[in-house]
Scaffold this motif. Structure first.
Motif, PDB file in Angstrom:
ATOM      1  N   GLY A 419      17.791   6.336  -7.078  1.00  0.00           N
ATOM      2  CA  GLY A 419      16.404   6.068  -7.413  1.00  0.00           C
ATOM      3  C   GLY A 419      15.634   7.359  -7.577  1.00  0.00           C
ATOM      4  O   GLY A 419      16.040   8.413  -7.121  1.00  0.00           O
ATOM      5  N   LYS A 420      14.476   7.284  -8.229  1.00  0.00           N
ATOM      6  CA  LYS A 420      13.646   8.448  -8.434  1.00  0.00           C
ATOM      7  C   LYS A 420      12.924   8.798  -7.140  1.00  0.00           C
ATOM      8  O   LYS A 420      12.530   7.925  -6.379  1.00  0.00           O
ATOM      9  N   LEU A 421      12.717  10.114  -6.901  1.00  0.00           N
ATOM     10  CA  LEU A 421      12.075  10.580  -5.686  1.00  0.00           C
ATOM     11  C   LEU A 421      10.774  11.280  -6.025  1.00  0.00           C
ATOM     12  O   LEU A 421      10.682  12.035  -6.999  1.00  0.00           O
ATOM     13  N   ILE A 422       9.725  11.030  -5.224  1.00  0.00           N
ATOM     14  CA  ILE A 422       8.469  11.749  -5.336  1.00  0.00           C
ATOM     15  C   ILE A 422       8.018  12.125  -3.936  1.00  0.00           C
ATOM     16  O   ILE A 422       8.525  11.591  -2.938  1.00  0.00           O
ATOM     17  N   THR A 423       7.068  13.040  -3.851  1.00  0.00           N
ATOM     18  CA  THR A 423       6.517  13.445  -2.567  1.00  0.00           C
ATOM     19  C   THR A 423       5.370  12.516  -2.204  1.00  0.00           C
ATOM     20  O   THR A 423       4.479  12.272  -3.022  1.00  0.00           O
ATOM     21  N   VAL A 424       5.355  11.956  -0.987  1.00  0.00           N
ATOM     22  CA  VAL A 424       4.298  11.061  -0.555  1.00  0.00           C
ATOM     23  C   VAL A 424       3.796  11.497   0.809  1.00  0.00           C
ATOM     24  O   VAL A 424       4.523  12.100   1.603  1.00  0.00           O
ATOM     25  N   TYR A 425       2.511  11.222   1.097  1.00  0.00           N
ATOM     26  CA  TYR A 425       1.936  11.505   2.412  1.00  0.00           C
ATOM     27  C   TYR A 425       0.732  10.610   2.615  1.00  0.00           C
ATOM     28  O   TYR A 425       0.213  10.002   1.675  1.00  0.00           O
ATOM     29  N   THR A 426       0.307  10.501   3.871  1.00  0.00           N
ATOM     30  CA  THR A 426      -0.832   9.655   4.212  1.00  0.00           C
ATOM     31  C   THR A 426      -2.091  10.500   4.348  1.00  0.00           C
ATOM     32  O   THR A 426      -2.026  11.721   4.507  1.00  0.00           O
ATOM     33  N   VAL A 427      -3.240   9.829   4.270  1.00  0.00           N
ATOM     34  CA  VAL A 427      -4.548  10.459   4.439  1.00  0.00           C
ATOM     35  C   VAL A 427      -5.291   9.690   5.515  1.00  0.00           C
ATOM     36  O   VAL A 427      -5.318   8.449   5.465  1.00  0.00           O
ATOM     37  N   PRO A 428      -5.873  10.342   6.512  1.00  0.00           N
ATOM     38  CA  PRO A 428      -6.598   9.627   7.575  1.00  0.00           C
ATOM     39  C   PRO A 428      -7.680   8.720   7.005  1.00  0.00           C
ATOM     40  O   PRO A 428      -8.430   9.110   6.106  1.00  0.00           O
ATOM     41  N   GLY A 429      -7.739   7.497   7.513  1.00  0.00           N
ATOM     42  CA  GLY A 429      -8.730   6.524   7.064  1.00  0.00           C
ATOM     43  C   GLY A 429      -8.324   5.746   5.836  1.00  0.00           C
ATOM     44  O   GLY A 429      -9.058   4.868   5.370  1.00  0.00           O
ATOM     45  N   MET A 430      -7.138   6.036   5.289  1.00  0.00           N
ATOM     46  CA  MET A 430      -6.677   5.358   4.079  1.00  0.00           C
ATOM     47  C   MET A 430      -5.998   4.044   4.442  1.00  0.00           C
ATOM     48  O   MET A 430      -5.462   3.884   5.537  1.00  0.00           O
ATOM     49  N   ASP A 431      -6.048   3.069   3.526  1.00  0.00           N
ATOM     50  CA  ASP A 431      -5.386   1.786   3.731  1.00  0.00           C
ATOM     51  C   ASP A 431      -3.907   2.035   4.035  1.00  0.00           C
ATOM     52  O   ASP A 431      -3.232   2.742   3.282  1.00  0.00           O
ATOM     53  N   PRO A 432      -3.371   1.452   5.129  1.00  0.00           N
ATOM     54  CA  PRO A 432      -1.960   1.729   5.473  1.00  0.00           C
ATOM     55  C   PRO A 432      -0.972   1.185   4.449  1.00  0.00           C
ATOM     56  O   PRO A 432       0.194   1.541   4.501  1.00  0.00           O
TER      57      PRO A 432
END
Length: 455
Positions: A419-432
């Motif tokens: 599968g294709k890979l991308i970089t992901v991360y969370t941001v405080p206060g963002m919808d989980p």
């Protein structure tokens, strides 16, 4: 008894006469009184309403209750005027099975606790379905059934009576016509050549007898015409009531659609709440639910669904590992990287695509764009390689580019899945349920359900 026998004989005679008239009309040897155009249009409209109402009613029954045996059972309960017993919906039954399974697996285990959560929501979905079925049956099916079994039966009865009155009218018309023809014939050619006195008297009085017959037939015709006109008016009034039936069915249709919208909105709400509960649960519970029972040989074909988001400023670990520690190792225990010796042949150079920090001493930390030596070790999970850089040695996951593919994308391989890979991360206060994704110089929100997150 004598009166009943006479009435039965009379009814049989009327039935036979009507049958003869009907047969002659079909054969074209007798005239038929046609209904007026307005009444014919009302009859055609009523037939159309009945046919489509019956089809909609039957198909709605199938939609609400696909099980034919259950529909037959409900039909008999209705005919016997008994209350239909409450029936568990499929969603409620599935939810109960999940709750029972959770008791056996252990409610404290990750799988058991998840079964409890999903089972409760399945029971809620089943309850919403039950309420939808009851509302639809009352507000939509019952009015359609009342029309088919009540109003339409009355209309059909009056239409049959109108048809009988028409046949009686045509019979009287034919009788008057025949009597007049016989009277005219008797008046034009009296038979005075009879030699016997009795026949001579009958021939002389034939014209007077036929005149009386004509008068009697005309009187019956006037009565039949009056009865026909009265029955045609009654039938017309009933058929004109079809318009009010359409208005009533339109209101019921709106209530049915409203019940459907409420039901599907409830289902959507329940599923969103369920997804949020599952996504907010500890991600470590999913891959290790039955880790002690998993055959290591199947780890490559059944990848772990563990999810872990990368925080801003941290190198993307998803490109270096797609399984929990130990899931890609040999059953004999952890790999002792110090004991691994490079093979005499089969090692090659590889370019590192992303930075990676080793999770333990058996892994090799990597820097983007550096060149390292990689090779495989017999018995090692095929998803992993051993990498060397100077006097440093460690294992790493296979990541590579595909010729002709967008250079901003990478492909990760784990067993027989790619599968294709991308970089992901969370941001405080963002919808989980959402993550921030980066691909080259592009950045944007990505729903978690669209990704298989790698640890």
């Amino acid at each position: 008894m004598d009166f009943n026998l006479k009435k039965l004989t009379s009814d049989a005679g009327v039935f036979f006469t009507r049958a003869v008239q009907f047969t002659e009309e079909k054969l074209g040897s007798a005239e038929k009184t046609e209904l007026d155009a307005h009444l014919e249009n009302l009859i055609a409209r009523a037939d159309c309403t009945k046919n489509w109402t019956e089809k909609i009613f039957r198909q709605t029954e199938v939609l609400l209750q696909p099980n034919p045996s259950a529909r037959i059972e409900e039909f008999f309960y209705e005919k016997l005027d008994k209350k239909i017993p409450s029936r568990t919906t499929n969603g409620e039954l599935l939810g109960q099975y999940m709750l029972d399974a959770a008791k056996d697996f252990g409610p404290g285990t990750p799988y058991g606790s998840t079964l409890i959560t999903v089972g409760e929501y399945q029971r809620r979905l089943g309850g919403a379905e039950r309420e939808f079925l009851q509302t639809s049956a009352i507000n939509f099916l019952t009015p359609l059934r009342n029309f088919l079994e009540g109003d339409w039966r009355t209309i059909s009865k009056e239409r049959r009576l109108l048809e009988n009155r028409r046949l009686d009218l045509d019979i009287c018309k034919a009788r008057v016509k025949k009597a007049k023809q016989a009277e005219a014939k008797a008046a034009a050619e009296p038979d005075f050549q009879e030699t016997r006195p009795r026949n001579y008297v009958l021939s002389a009085s034939a014209s007077a007898l036929w005149s009386e017959e004509v008068d009697k037939a005309e009187q019956e015709l006037r009565v039949a015409q009056t009865e026909f006109d009265r029955q045609a008016e009654v039938t017309r009034l009933l058929l004109e009531g079809i318009s009010s039936t359409h208005v009533n069915h339109l209101r019921c249709l709106h209530e049915f659609v409203e019940a459907q919208a409420t039901y599907y909105a409830q289902c959507h709400q329940y599923m969103q709440e369920l997804q949020k509960e599952l996504s907010s649960a500890n991600s470590d519970m999913y891959p290790n639910s039955f880790a002690s029972n998993v055959n290591p040989s199947t780890s490559a074909s059944c990848p772990s669904p563990i999810s872990s988001a990368t925080l801003p400023g941290v190198s993307p670990p998803g490109l270096a590992s797609t399984s929990t520690p130990g899931s890609a190792r040999e059953p004999s225990g952890p790999l002792k990287i110090q004991d691994v010796q490079p093979p005499s042949t089969g090692h090659r150079k590889a370019k590192v695509l992303y930075d990676y920090d080793a999770h333990d001493t058996s892994e090799l930390s990597l820097l983007a764009d550096e060149l390292i030596t990689v090779y495989t070790v017999p018995g090692m999970d095929p998803d992993w390689l051993v990498g060397e850089r100077g006097n440093q040695k460690g294992k790493l996951i296979t990541v590579y580019t595909v010729p002709g593919m967008d250079p901003d994308w990478l492909v990760g391989e784990r067993g027989n899945q790619k599968g294709k890979l991308i970089t992901v991360y969370t941001v405080p206060g963002m919808d989980p349920d959402w993550l921030v994704g980066e691909r080259g110089n592009q950045k944007g929100k990505v729903p978690v359900t669209y990704l298989e997150l790698l640890s």
